[in-house]
Scaffold this active site. Structure first.
Site, short mmCIF file in Angstrom:
data_model
loop_
_atom_site.label_atom_id
_atom_site.label_comp_id
_atom_site.label_asym_id
_atom_site.label_seq_id
_atom_site.Cartn_x
_atom_site.Cartn_y
_atom_site.Cartn_z
N CYS A 72 1.64 1.31 -2.32
CA CYS A 72 1.38 0.02 -2.96
C CYS A 72 0.03 -0.56 -2.57
CB CYS A 72 2.49 -0.97 -2.61
SG CYS A 72 2.59 -1.38 -0.85
N HIS A 370 4.85 -4.86 1.76
CA HIS A 370 4.46 -4.51 0.39
C HIS A 370 3.20 -5.27 0.00
CE1 HIS A 370 5.01 -2.88 -3.58
NE2 HIS A 370 5.18 -4.07 -4.15
N ASN A 393 2.37 -6.32 -9.89
CA ASN A 393 3.02 -5.37 -9.00
C ASN A 393 2.64 -3.94 -9.40
OD1 ASN A 393 4.67 -4.40 -6.98
ND2 ASN A 393 6.51 -5.44 -7.67
#
Length: 451
Positions: A72, A370, A393
């Protein structure tokens, strides 16, 4: 154990009487057996406040997808850079190769692991620092400064020039085999280092790097040293860039951009005074690369800097913000929304689990896990302060908002730990970055990696 008290049959009888009098929990017994607790704790009254519109809403490209990997931080960082590059190329859609960066991050991290094991060879094998190094091993997670180290050393290239493979998108087995090999060689590395057998140690290191590089090439394909890039711009013109290298591509389209940015954190713990710069021992990926650097700020100032970056610029159009948070808390996946008020867990369970952010960090209840990008914010006209945030995201384009999400400001206060902002917004506090960094232990919660 001192002052330990064992549970007696009398205690059990008393607890059962308590349960018999807890009518809510007794009524829920059958429901619990068939229903997801998260759905049961959801409160529509609070959720109605979370409308998906924002007073500042930067136009960004389609959401990306990290697939079955912990990349991520790389996806969020390349999402920042691709917005810059797409404007220069005059294209609507563009994506950088995360696989290319992940390849060299992982390979550099193998070397970093070897160096860390050698550096701690005089420590007991079961010391906390050795246990942390060996236990952490090599994996996908990372930090902003680790991204900068890789990009500056190896450059970047379009995704079409080094696409994904099954292994790059699903890294569990890759990481497993690399770590099995590294841990198998760790005792020998430590023995040779402790004995001062430098030639044998250098030979072992070279062998380990040679074998792991070959294994990774089989998994990811051989990274290109040169490439041609063909694309069609917004005007329908086909353009071909020939004989490009990843470093030249980086220098041409990004230049010194990354030198102007710094990580700010919000870590309200007693051992981390605000307005101080920090680094973390044995947290890195490139031997000889820049150390991880954080500037700890109070939350009001933290958010003020993020808002400035989002809104500062021509016509109030600023830049998106890379940030790190605990994405596992209070997430409604169906509505793509993080909000602490949309779940009433106390009413459901009878268990009051509220903690301050300081206590959550100190007792390992929450930490950054994250990384994503903030692309918008809604400022409440009555208070002049944010009440919700728009988030890009890297979990694909599915869901209620096609891969974009929203976070309430209350969730932001509790579960956002890091953001990357331009140094110009720091004002006088930019000088704090020149002071000696306070060094945190490897297992400090601010040493956690986004994956």
């Amino acid at each position: 154990m001192k002052n330990a008290v064992s549970i007696t049959r009398y205690d059990i009888d008393r607890y059962e009487r308590y349960h018999e009098n807890d009518t809510v929990r007794r009524a829920l017994t059958g429901v619990f057996s068939k229903t997801n607790m998260n759905d049961m704790a959801f409160t529509t009254k609070a959720a109605k406040k979370n409308q998906f519109f924002f007073s500042t809403d930067l136009k960004t490209m389609s959401a990306t997808n990290q697939m079955g990997s912990g990349r991520c931080w790389l996806f969020a960082a390349t999402n920042v850079l691709r917005e810059i590059i797409a404007k220069k190329l005059n294209v609507d859609n563009f994506e950088l190769s995360q696989s290319y960066l992940a390849f060299f991050d992982k390979f550099e991290r193998i070397n970093y692991y070897i160096a860390s094991v050698i550096d701690t060879a005089d420590e007991a094998y079961n010391s906390r620092v050795v246990d942390h190094i060996v236990g952490t091993g090599v994996h996908d997670g990372g930090q902003w400064d680790m991204f900068v180290n890789i990009v500056k050393k190896y450059g970047i290239l379009p995704k079409v020039c080094y696409p994904e493979t099954f292994q790059s998108s699903n890294t569990g087995n890759v990481n497993k085999h690399i770590n099995n090999y590294l841990r198998a060689k760790t005792p020998e590395l430590r023995r040779l280092a402790a004995a001062g057998e430098t030639e044998a140690l250098a030979a072992l290191r070279a062998e380990m790097l040679e074998k792991t590089y070959s294994f990774m090439c089989a998994c990811y394909d051989v990274p290109p040293q040169e490439f041609d890039f063909e694309y069609k711009d917004k005007d329908g013109k086909v353009i071909v860039i020939r004989d490009m290298t990843p470093l030249k591509f980086f220098e041409t389209y990004i230049g010194d951009y990354l030198d102007n940015y710094v990580s700010i954190i919000h870590a309200p713990t007693e051992d981390k005074p605000f307005n101080k710069a920090y680094t973390v021992k044995y947290l890195g990926n490139v031997v000889g690369g820049a150390d991880v650097c954080y500037l700890n700020l109070e939350m009001d100032e933290f958010k003020e800097l993020v808002v400035k970056q989002l809104t500062d610029g021509e016509d109030g159009k600023g830049e998106i913000v890379w940030f790190g948070s605990d994405c596992g808390k209070y997430n409604d996946g169906a509505k793509a929304c993080w909000d602490v008020e949309q779940y009433d867990e106390l009413a459901l369970t009878g268990l009051d689990a509220k903690m301050t952010k300081e206590d959550m960090l100190n007792y390992h209840t929450s930490q950054m896990n994250h990384a994503m990008c903030i692309t918008g914010v809604n400022i409440d006209e009555a208070t002049g302060k944010p009440n919700r945030w728009k988030i890009e995201n890297s979990w694909g384009t599915g869901g209620a908002q096609s891969g974009y999400h929203m976070a309430s400001d209350a969730w932001f206060d509790l579960y956002v730990y890091q953001a990357v902002v331009h140094k110009k917004y720091l004002g006088d506090k930019a000088a704090l970055l020149d002071e000696a960094k306070l060094e945190l232990e490897p297992w400090d919660p601010m040493g956690s990696l986004a994956d």
